[in-house]
Design a protein around this motif. Structure first.
Motif: not given
Length: 201
Positions: A161-165, A179-201
């Motif tokens: 999601v954030a290439p280069g980091h 909402n709209h059939g995407i139903d979540l209610d849990m814990s202790a599952r995978t998570a990831l985070y980082s900075p991001f930088e995007y630019a275009g076009p």
């Protein structure tokens, strides 16, 4: 002429996979399909002359198999604080119409279930990240402690999601969405985070 744009800040994702998420290695998710919340906080950015500083974006998604194979169903949440021009800019960027890395991510979407304006919060501390959407949905994640108290990180993963980091590996304290059939209610599952930088076009 295409509009020049750039944004940078922090992002998080948390999904239904157990253990380290196989999707970033182009492997099938641990539960067969994968549902996730992804959030971005734009510290600084602009779309042409439109300032995007301090705005947030969130995405709820379901992938029927490996993330890289696409066919995602998604709900896109735009920051309620954004004015009309900012909403249009964010929609163009994260809808993949403005080029850059979000265009690649958007190419994996098969069905946009809804685009909604909501109050979106994104808080950062040294040990984790916390995304809120409205009053009911959230991804609250905490970094996993590695050797000598350092964070566990992943580099050069093929699906990013954030290439280069470097990704910080975390675990969800709470993952909630309905909402709209995407139903979540849990814990202790995978998570990831980082900075991001995007630019275009």
């Amino acid at each position: 002429m295409s509009t020049q744009w750039q944004i940078q800040g922090d992002y998080l994702e948390s999904c239904t996979c157990k253990g380290a998420c196989p999707c970033i290695y182009l492997e099938p998710p641990t539960e067969g399909d994968c549902s996730a919340l992804v959030g971005w906080h734009i510290k600084k950015g602009a779309y042409g002359e439109v300032a995007l500083d301090d705005l947030n974006i969130a995405l709820a998604l379901n992938a029927p198999g490996p993330m890289a194979e696409g066919n995602w169903k998604v709900v896109l949440y735009l920051d309620q604080r954004a004015d009309e021009h900012q909403q249009e800019a964010l929609g163009n960027i994260f809808g993949g119409k403005a080029g850059g890395h979000p265009e690649l991510l958007a190419s994996m979407i098969g069905d946009v279930l809804a685009v909604e304006r909501q109050p979106i919060g994104f808080s950062v501390d040294d040990g984790g990240r916390h995304l809120t959407i409205g009053s009911s949905y959230e991804a609250d994640v905490k970094a996993i402690e590695g050797q000598n108290g350092h964070k566990v990180t992943i580099d050069n993963h093929p699906l990013a999601v954030a290439p280069g980091h470097s990704l910080v590996v975390a675990k969800s304290r709470s993952l909630r969405h309905r909402n709209h059939g995407i139903d979540l209610d849990m814990s202790a599952r995978t998570a990831l985070y980082s900075p991001f930088e995007y630019a275009g076009p």
